[in-house]
Design a protein around this motif. Sequence first.
Motif, PDB file in Angstrom:
ATOM      1  N   ARG A 160      88.983 103.132  32.994  1.00  0.00           N
ATOM      2  CA  ARG A 160      88.341 101.957  32.532  1.00  0.00           C
ATOM      3  C   ARG A 160      88.606 101.742  31.018  1.00  0.00           C
ATOM      4  NH1 ARG A 160      82.444 104.451  34.513  1.00  0.00           N
ATOM      5  NH2 ARG A 160      82.605 104.033  36.560  1.00  0.00           N
ATOM      6  N   GLU A 161      88.928 102.795  30.192  1.00  0.00           N
ATOM      7  CA  GLU A 161      89.507 102.404  28.639  1.00  0.00           C
ATOM      8  C   GLU A 161      90.715 101.765  29.004  1.00  0.00           C
ATOM      9  OE1 GLU A 161      87.784 102.398  26.184  1.00  0.00           O
ATOM     10  OE2 GLU A 161      86.139 103.775  26.871  1.00  0.00           O
ATOM     11  N   LEU A 162      91.433 102.221  29.802  1.00  0.00           N
ATOM     12  CA  LEU A 162      93.003 101.534  29.930  1.00  0.00           C
ATOM     13  C   LEU A 162      92.908  99.996  30.425  1.00  0.00           C
ATOM     14  CD1 LEU A 162      96.078 102.296  29.612  1.00  0.00           C
ATOM     15  CD2 LEU A 162      96.128 102.627  31.866  1.00  0.00           C
ATOM     16  N   GLU A 163      91.950  99.727  31.390  1.00  0.00           N
ATOM     17  CA  GLU A 163      91.557  98.383  31.820  1.00  0.00           C
ATOM     18  C   GLU A 163      91.306  97.598  30.547  1.00  0.00           C
ATOM     19  OE1 GLU A 163      88.741  95.768  34.641  1.00  0.00           O
ATOM     20  OE2 GLU A 163      88.682  98.242  34.808  1.00  0.00           O
ATOM     21  N   GLY A 164      90.613  97.929  29.823  1.00  0.00           N
ATOM     22  CA  GLY A 164      90.048  97.220  28.818  1.00  0.00           C
ATOM     23  C   GLY A 164      91.145  96.807  27.457  1.00  0.00           C
ATOM     24  N   LEU A 165      92.164  98.099  27.522  1.00  0.00           N
ATOM     25  CA  LEU A 165      93.310  97.869  26.443  1.00  0.00           C
ATOM     26  C   LEU A 165      94.307  96.706  27.232  1.00  0.00           C
ATOM     27  CD1 LEU A 165      93.857 101.514  25.438  1.00  0.00           C
ATOM     28  CD2 LEU A 165      92.952  99.686  24.084  1.00  0.00           C
ATOM     29  N   ILE A 166      94.348  97.041  28.594  1.00  0.00           N
ATOM     30  CA  ILE A 166      95.266  95.765  29.238  1.00  0.00           C
ATOM     31  C   ILE A 166      94.815  94.349  29.129  1.00  0.00           C
ATOM     32  CG2 ILE A 166      96.068  95.152  31.431  1.00  0.00           C
ATOM     33  CD1 ILE A 166      96.115  98.110  32.349  1.00  0.00           C
ATOM     34  N   PRO A 198      81.200 110.919  46.397  1.00  0.00           N
ATOM     35  CA  PRO A 198      81.143 109.899  45.245  1.00  0.00           C
ATOM     36  C   PRO A 198      81.769 109.960  44.135  1.00  0.00           C
ATOM     37  CG  PRO A 198      79.296 111.496  45.229  1.00  0.00           C
ATOM     38  CD  PRO A 198      79.931 111.794  46.498  1.00  0.00           C
ATOM     39  N   ALA A 199      82.398 111.166  43.403  1.00  0.00           N
ATOM     40  CA  ALA A 199      83.067 111.148  42.472  1.00  0.00           C
ATOM     41  C   ALA A 199      84.380 110.568  42.772  1.00  0.00           C
ATOM     42  CB  ALA A 199      83.183 112.546  42.064  1.00  0.00           C
ATOM     43  N   LYS A 200      84.999 111.051  44.060  1.00  0.00           N
ATOM     44  CA  LYS A 200      86.328 110.499  44.191  1.00  0.00           C
ATOM     45  C   LYS A 200      86.279 108.951  44.680  1.00  0.00           C
ATOM     46  CE  LYS A 200      88.398 114.594  46.230  1.00  0.00           C
ATOM     47  NZ  LYS A 200      88.893 115.006  47.452  1.00  0.00           N
ATOM     48  N   ARG A 201      85.177 108.238  45.122  1.00  0.00           N
ATOM     49  CA  ARG A 201      85.180 107.096  45.219  1.00  0.00           C
ATOM     50  C   ARG A 201      84.877 106.260  43.750  1.00  0.00           C
ATOM     51  NH1 ARG A 201      80.975 108.366  49.173  1.00  0.00           N
ATOM     52  NH2 ARG A 201      79.482 107.525  47.449  1.00  0.00           N
ATOM     53  N   GLU A 202      84.195 106.779  42.924  1.00  0.00           N
ATOM     54  CA  GLU A 202      84.099 106.213  41.636  1.00  0.00           C
ATOM     55  C   GLU A 202      85.702 106.079  41.029  1.00  0.00           C
ATOM     56  OE1 GLU A 202      82.080 107.010  37.207  1.00  0.00           O
ATOM     57  OE2 GLU A 202      81.380 107.698  38.988  1.00  0.00           O
ATOM     58  N   ALA A 203      86.408 107.218  40.854  1.00  0.00           N
ATOM     59  CA  ALA A 203      87.751 107.278  40.312  1.00  0.00           C
ATOM     60  C   ALA A 203      88.658 106.466  40.927  1.00  0.00           C
ATOM     61  CB  ALA A 203      88.179 109.064  40.372  1.00  0.00           C
ATOM     62  N   MET A 204      88.528 106.338  42.456  1.00  0.00           N
ATOM     63  CA  MET A 204      89.651 105.347  43.109  1.00  0.00           C
ATOM     64  C   MET A 204      89.280 104.020  42.875  1.00  0.00           C
ATOM     65  SD  MET A 204      92.321 106.108  45.012  1.00  0.00           S
ATOM     66  CE  MET A 204      93.321 104.729  45.527  1.00  0.00           C
ATOM     67  N   LEU A 208      91.825 101.351  40.963  1.00  0.00           N
ATOM     68  CA  LEU A 208      92.339  99.983  41.755  1.00  0.00           C
ATOM     69  C   LEU A 208      91.878  98.978  40.878  1.00  0.00           C
ATOM     70  CD1 LEU A 208      91.335 100.902  45.580  1.00  0.00           C
ATOM     71  CD2 LEU A 208      93.479 100.945  44.329  1.00  0.00           C
ATOM     72  N   LEU A 209      90.704  98.806  40.058  1.00  0.00           N
ATOM     73  CA  LEU A 209      90.329  97.830  39.358  1.00  0.00           C
ATOM     74  C   LEU A 209      91.162  97.792  38.221  1.00  0.00           C
ATOM     75  CD1 LEU A 209      86.441  98.283  39.044  1.00  0.00           C
ATOM     76  CD2 LEU A 209      87.769  96.487  40.031  1.00  0.00           C
ATOM     77  N   THR A 210      91.737  99.052  37.759  1.00  0.00           N
ATOM     78  CA  THR A 210      92.750  98.755  36.671  1.00  0.00           C
ATOM     79  C   THR A 210      93.913  98.289  37.006  1.00  0.00           C
ATOM     80  OG1 THR A 210      91.560 100.637  35.459  1.00  0.00           O
ATOM     81  CG2 THR A 210      93.854 100.310  34.916  1.00  0.00           C
ATOM     82  N   LEU A 211      94.451  98.566  38.241  1.00  0.00           N
ATOM     83  CA  LEU A 211      95.535  98.150  38.949  1.00  0.00           C
ATOM     84  C   LEU A 211      95.628  96.562  39.031  1.00  0.00           C
ATOM     85  CD1 LEU A 211      96.573 100.967  41.441  1.00  0.00           C
ATOM     86  CD2 LEU A 211      98.196 100.321  39.508  1.00  0.00           C
ATOM     87  N   SER A 212      94.435  96.184  39.642  1.00  0.00           N
ATOM     88  CA  SER A 212      94.082  94.683  39.812  1.00  0.00           C
ATOM     89  C   SER A 212      94.344  93.878  38.602  1.00  0.00           C
ATOM     90  CB  SER A 212      93.064  94.529  40.315  1.00  0.00           C
ATOM     91  OG  SER A 212      92.996  95.163  41.922  1.00  0.00           O
ATOM     92  N   ALA A 213      93.669  94.330  37.478  1.00  0.00           N
ATOM     93  CA  ALA A 213      93.532  93.756  35.936  1.00  0.00           C
ATOM     94  C   ALA A 213      95.035  93.620  35.578  1.00  0.00           C
ATOM     95  CB  ALA A 213      92.600  94.657  35.262  1.00  0.00           C
ATOM     96  N   ALA A 214      95.580  94.739  35.693  1.00  0.00           N
ATOM     97  CA  ALA A 214      97.093  94.476  35.177  1.00  0.00           C
ATOM     98  C   ALA A 214      97.959  93.688  35.965  1.00  0.00           C
ATOM     99  CB  ALA A 214      97.658  96.321  35.338  1.00  0.00           C
ATOM    100  N   GLN A 215      97.868  93.671  37.245  1.00  0.00           N
ATOM    101  CA  GLN A 215      98.532  92.592  37.973  1.00  0.00           C
ATOM    102  C   GLN A 215      97.985  91.249  37.595  1.00  0.00           C
ATOM    103  OE1 GLN A 215      97.788  92.730  42.368  1.00  0.00           O
ATOM    104  NE2 GLN A 215      99.584  91.714  42.631  1.00  0.00           N
ATOM    105  N   ALA A 216      96.653  90.862  37.377  1.00  0.00           N
ATOM    106  CA  ALA A 216      96.352  89.718  37.061  1.00  0.00           C
ATOM    107  C   ALA A 216      96.768  89.288  35.530  1.00  0.00           C
ATOM    108  CB  ALA A 216      94.836  89.595  37.084  1.00  0.00           C
ATOM    109  N   ALA A 217      96.933  90.230  34.821  1.00  0.00           N
ATOM    110  CA  ALA A 217      97.164  89.984  33.566  1.00  0.00           C
ATOM    111  C   ALA A 217      98.832  90.233  33.091  1.00  0.00           C
ATOM    112  CB  ALA A 217      96.521  90.899  32.521  1.00  0.00           C
TER     113      ALA A 217
END
Length: 409
Positions: A160-166, A198-204, A208-217
Amino acid sequence: MLDLPSLVAPAREAARRARERGGRRRESVVAALAASAPDDEARFTERVRTSRTGWLAAHPLDGGAPGRVFGPPAGDVLPYAVVATDGSQVAPDPRSEGDFGCVLVHVGRVFLTYGDGAPRPRLDARAEVLVSDEDHEGNGEEGGGPNRTIGLLRFAREMRELEGLITEAAGAPERPAVALTDGSLIAWQLEDETGEDPAKREAMGALLLTLSAAQAARVPLAGYVSGPGSRDVINSLRIGALCPVEPTADCRRCPHPADALPCAPVRAATDAMLFSALLPCPGDRSPVFTSRGQATGFSRVLKMYGDAHWVAFFYLNAGPEVARVEVPLWVAEDAGLLNRVHAVCFDQARKGRGYPVALAEAHERAVVRAADRQAFLNLLTRELVRGGAPAGEAVAPTRKAVAKRVRGV
């Protein structure tokens, strides 16, 4: 206490034998690659794709020869930006410090820019105290429990922090950015056979959100693996070049005796051994590879990445060592983004004496020193006592913990 003087000679002899063994393995894999030099590269790739094995085997993404060398991209890498995160955790040991029911997660964040007029580097960290949640305590699977769950929650916060930095880096397109993570981009630890963790679902989900944000940016995200022990390319040589079985290898029903395997000369080698010989100059990289297991369902976790985020990789001569760099497929198939990752990873490794300086700084910011760890535990104890919990129940150490701190002789 070790008697170090008595160990000098044995250690010297062990080091000599280890160097010789490593040299022989490198020679064997290079010889195997040279001997294979398939006239029909498409056939080599097809053998790898269709083989039946219990391990991953990689082939070049473009179908070419696996031994090609790509030098550093032409032109000046500057200006550029690089962002990275890393995390650590402080969890009281219930055997010696009591069960507080909470944990400290500490995520180091790095935003570095280079080139004329570059702003000052930003190095900081964010801390969060998480309270144990029964919904996040795993499902009883092997390797489960609080420590595993805490690691997954920490990973989610790193992403999540990396997504914000991206997103922030994408706001300054005049400085093309790269996002780095320490270690493999393939999150094997997120394998969830039941789909009920649930912990694995949250982490995955965070990954995936970070990867998608990186792709969009259009900010390429890369996983940097120092000292890789992977054998994906070696395995492809075993299948595509050394195995005589036609039309393709079936390692589960190998007709050769265990002491006379045609692939034995390279079986103990690693990809890093191979590419330490094939990549002659710092900055050189291998072709981009993808592992056939991603296409054949080797692991459920790989399917969760989807087509665009399937992981490809290349090997990089970073100077002191050969590193493995993993990128999603949308980066691997874009020459501009791939060249950016190649150039920035090498430049970062040079600046960090063989390891990307952004990752080293993110780790440094994430680490919780012993004094700070104890201060945090003292704070927890104080708040528990203030809230009415008996101090003895909160922090009573075991006799083993006491023995480690106080010598009896």
